[in-house]
Design an enzyme around this catalytic site. Structure first.
Site, mmCIF file in Angstrom:
data_model
loop_
_atom_site.group_PDB
_atom_site.id
_atom_site.type_symbol
_atom_site.label_atom_id
_atom_site.label_comp_id
_atom_site.label_asym_id
_atom_site.label_seq_id
_atom_site.Cartn_x
_atom_site.Cartn_y
_atom_site.Cartn_z
ATOM 1 N N ASP A 302 -8.509 -4.020 -0.608
ATOM 2 C CA ASP A 302 -8.005 -2.896 0.162
ATOM 3 C C ASP A 302 -9.204 -2.214 0.839
ATOM 4 O O ASP A 302 -10.360 -2.594 0.634
ATOM 5 C CB ASP A 302 -7.219 -1.933 -0.741
ATOM 6 C CG ASP A 302 -6.238 -1.089 0.055
ATOM 7 O OD1 ASP A 302 -5.218 -0.663 -0.500
ATOM 8 O OD2 ASP A 302 -6.495 -0.864 1.266
ATOM 9 N N GLU A 499 -0.095 7.705 1.534
ATOM 10 C CA GLU A 499 -0.985 7.477 0.403
ATOM 11 C C GLU A 499 -1.184 8.750 -0.423
ATOM 12 O O GLU A 499 -0.243 9.529 -0.616
ATOM 13 C CB GLU A 499 -2.310 6.882 0.897
ATOM 14 C CG GLU A 499 -2.105 5.569 1.667
ATOM 15 C CD GLU A 499 -3.388 4.823 1.934
ATOM 16 O OE1 GLU A 499 -3.561 4.308 3.043
ATOM 17 O OE2 GLU A 499 -4.226 4.727 1.013
HETATM 18 C C1 GLC Z 1 -5.009 1.545 3.140
HETATM 19 C C2 GLC Z 1 -3.868 1.106 2.268
HETATM 20 C C3 GLC Z 1 -3.395 -0.287 2.539
HETATM 21 C C4 GLC Z 1 -3.652 -0.651 3.980
HETATM 22 C C5 GLC Z 1 -5.148 -0.661 4.207
HETATM 23 C C6 GLC Z 1 -5.520 -0.942 5.673
HETATM 24 O O1 GLC Z 1 -5.889 2.353 2.404
HETATM 25 O O2 GLC Z 1 -4.034 1.234 0.864
HETATM 26 O O3 GLC Z 1 -2.005 -0.341 2.199
HETATM 27 O O4 GLC Z 1 -3.124 -1.926 4.264
HETATM 28 O O5 GLC Z 1 -5.776 0.554 3.800
HETATM 29 O O6 GLC Z 1 -5.084 0.105 6.480
#
Ligand code: GLC
Length: 729
Positions: A302, A499
């Protein structure tokens, strides 16, 4: 599917105009990896053998578009670029995105081996980064539809809009199982039970299509592995403190299903499992995901996820080594990716990471790039540009909005509203606010209130649905309401978040703005119909007694008219709660079967009172439809999780269904969900819950259970439905 760029004859003519010639057809002197007639594995092996360490390090690097130029891609052999939420080119339209993609691709094709890039984005409810794209309901609303076929269609439409903007990889679906509604990503979950997310992995089929180099195929990502929705207190990126049996029973099944469907990538969760960060969890990533589940795609981190491994800001070479050795294949290093390249190279040269691990990661990544056809057609396929925001996709989104509405209260059958006559008052901060109804991950990471994207607000939908002769008056806070109105519709709820910004550690009640509006409407003495726009259940027990009706609309996206379709009865509500609705925030976490008494149980949802017609006494025995059963188990040691998908393949609907089978190896069922499962000796009987008691012709009911066995766990030899034998699925 991509485009190969200009046809060869034109390319030769314009060669001088290109910094780097676009990929040409396969030349006579093509190397094996450049020959599409060879098996992918052969091409990968040939290419790997030609790659330097720098080439391999580059393929494992994913950087953010705002920090990366096409020249960087050439110089560092970067294998993938991403857009973080809201990181868009100018102009932010399909052509602008495709131009950006092609520019990076030319940078990649300027490298000695010409390995194309992949471009990842969060197309999590449509291609929500692109201005003008169709914005579909967020997953929690799709979970309420209980319609995997619909979700597959949405995947297909999303794939077309992603392809139309030139991208080839989406970080979706989130197959997270939200167990605490305080979590800011509850709306990204299909619901609180694994079998909903498991059923909805059909979206992977929609996104990827029948083959990865097929028309408008987009690589999908099952995320976030593993247990992101089960953290204590629902804390985003928190700690999932449960035993392995529960982790496997609740959070693993959707990944099993996604892997079975051939999902191309899996994204690792920021969260921890009993204190161990998933980004460094070799057992769960390498042994379970890649070994036990047989996942052959690639694992991506991530956003700067490896930075968190040592609990300090930034990342170190040691963290790079820990993550890659745990089984991560591609590292999302949005900003400091050049440092990452140096650390990864050094970690290999120092022996911290064996070359075999580097080669395995590259083999996984390159296999997907070959399967996607990127080597033959590396450039954006602009033939789908017209699908972005198309009326067909908006109609599909409106259907999804309709099917996702959950009617929770309808006192006196105040709904559906009559279309003609009298006056209807509409109020609430989310009535005329397409940004609120779309939620997070809409044009920007956090989303925003206001008129952010093209589409139809809920108010506009109401105005369009109300026939001539009906006056629709709108005021945001209800000013002007009086007893002359036949009803008041209050569209209230949450404003956008994403988030951890959406974590709710305290109250989960309506805000003061909404409460004031509702109070003003109630004082007028007219029926109050509440439409709740939210990414999760809201604490409303204290207020609902003053409301005549309540519809959970979730986060419907750009096509708000779908809400009006239900309010005015063009579509009777069919949605079922994908999450248990608390009586009080003090009950969180609250989930089906935990013994707490909710305001509304998992699976609850009303529909409109049909005109009562006398039910004829059954003169013949209930019709027994033929049936098909798909029985899958996820087995570990002496425990297992079973998932059953029962399809009524007959032509007659079943008012009730009873599925029976007999175990032959001492299997014992210990708990079940979405069906009432009882066992007497070896004989097992499953019947529907109140919300899935009947089974229409062609419909499928899914349910799950946990069980134990003495060492072997053979599949039951036969299933019977209402007494008749079923075909095995
Ligand atoms: C974010 C999220 C993830 C996402 C990634 C790219 O923090 O946790 O779901 O795909 O970063 O944006």
């Amino acid at each position: 599917m991509r485009s190969s760029g200009l046809p060869l004859v034109v390319t030769v003519g314009l060669l001088a105009l290109f910094v780097t010639p676009p990929a040409a057809a396969v030349a006579d002197d093509a190397l094996p990896y450049q020959d599409p007639s060879l098996p992918v594995a052969t091409r990968v092996t040939d290419l790997l053998g030609r790659m330097s360490l720098d080439d391999k390090v580059g393929q494992m690097t994913q950087s953010e578009r705002g920090i990366t130029t096409a020249a960087d891609v050439t110089a560092y052999r970067v294998g993938s670029i991403l857009s973080g939420g809201g990181s868009a080119p100018t102009p932010n339209n399909a052509a602008g995105w495709a131009d950006m993609y092609d520019n990076y691709q030319r940078g990649a094709l300027a490298t000695p081996l010409q390995i194309p890039i992949m471009y990842g984005i969060d197309a999590v409810h449509g291609n929500n980064n692109v201005q003008g794209a169709t914005i579909f309901p967020h997953n929690i609303g799709l979970g309420a539809t209980r319609d995997p076929a619909l979700v597959e269609q949405i995947g297909r439409a999303t794939a077309e809009e992603v392809t139309g903007a030139g991208q080839d990889w989406t970080f979706a679906p989130c197959v997270c199982v939200a167990r605490n509604d305080r979590w800011g990503r509850t709306y990204e979950s299909f619901g609180e039970k694994p079998e909903i997310a498991t059923a909805m992995t059909t979206v992977v089929d929609g996104l990827q299509g029948e083959r990865l180099n097929g028309p408008a195929s987009v690589l999908a990502t099952a995320k976030h592995y593993l247990g992101d929705g089960g953290t204590s207190n629902g804390t985003d990126q928190g700690n999932t403190q449960i035993n392995e049996a529960e982790l496997r029973a609740v959070h693993l099944p959707p990944f099993v299903s996604a892997v079975e469907r051939g999902v191309g990538s899996v994204m690792v969760s920021f969260s921890s499992f009993n204190g161990a960060k998933l980004h460094g969890h070799k057992y769960l990533i390498t042994d379970v995901l890649k070994g036990e589940l047989g996942f052959s795609g690639f694992v991506v981190s991530d956003w700067a996820g490896i930075d968190q491994l040592d609990g300090r800001l930034g990342f170190t070479q040691a963290e790079v080594a820990t993550a890659v050795n745990a089984g991560l294949d591609m590292i999302m290093v949005p900003v400091d990716w050049k440092t990452f390249v140096g650390y990864l190279r050094a970690a290999v040269q120092s022996g911290q990471i064996p070359m075999s691990r580097i080669d395995d990661a590259n083999r996984r990544i390159l296999t997907k790039k070959f399967e996607m056809g990127l080597f033959e057609q590396p450039y954006a396929d602009r033939s789908y540009a017209s699908s972005v925001g198309s009326s067909a996709h908006r109609a599909l989104a409106r259907q999804a909005v309709r099917q996702s509405q959950v009617l929770l209260k309808n006192a006196g059958n105040v709904l559906p509203l009559a279309k003609t006559g009298g006056k209807i008052f509409v109020a609430g901060k989310s009535a005329d606010n397409i940004g609120n109804q779309s939620g997070g991950w809409t044009l920007s990471w956090q989303g925003a209130s206001g008129n952010t994207v093209p589409g139809t607000s809920i108010l506009a939908g109401i105005r369009a649905a109300a026939g001539s002769g009906t006056t629709v008056t709108y005021h945001r806070d209800g000013t002007g309401i009086d007893s002359s109105y036949r009803a008041a519709v209050a569209v209230v709820g949450e404003t956008p978040y994403a988030e951890g910004e959406g974590d709710r550690t305290g109250s989960m009640s309506l805000d003061s703005t909404d409460l004031a509006t509702l109070s003003r409407l109630r004082a007028a003495g007219v029926p109050v119909i509440v439409v709740l726009v939210s990414g999760r259940p809201v604490d409303i027990a204290a207020e609902i007694g003053n409301w005549n009706a309540l519809v959970a609309a979730w986060l419907p996206g750009s096509e708000g008219a779908g809400v009006a379709d239900v309010l005015f009865g063009d579509h009777a509500p069919t949605g079922k709660l994908p999450v248990t609705w608390m009586q009080s925030v003090s009950q969180q976490p609250i989930n089906d079967g935990d013994g707490k008494t909710p305001l509304f149980p998992f699976g609850f949802g009303l529909t409109y009172a049909a005109t009562p017609t006398p039910t004829p006494e059954p003169t013949t025995p209930m019709p027994v439809a033929s049936c098909q059963v798909r029985y899958t188990i996820n087995d570990w040691g002496s425990g297992f999780t079973g998932t059953v998908a029962l399809t009524n393949t007959g032509t007659a609907p079943l008012a009730t269904w009873t599925l029976g089978w007999t175990y032959t190896a001492g299997q014992t069922i210990t708990q079940s969900w979405s069906a009432r499962v009882t066992q007497i000796g070896a004989a097992v009987t499953a019947t529907g819950e109140s919300w899935n008691a009947s089974l229409a012709a062609g419909a499928t009911a899914s349910f799950g259970f946990n069980g134990t066995h003495g060492g072997s766990n053979p599949r039951p030899a036969q299933f019977t439905l209402n007494g008749a034998a079923c075909a095995a699925g």
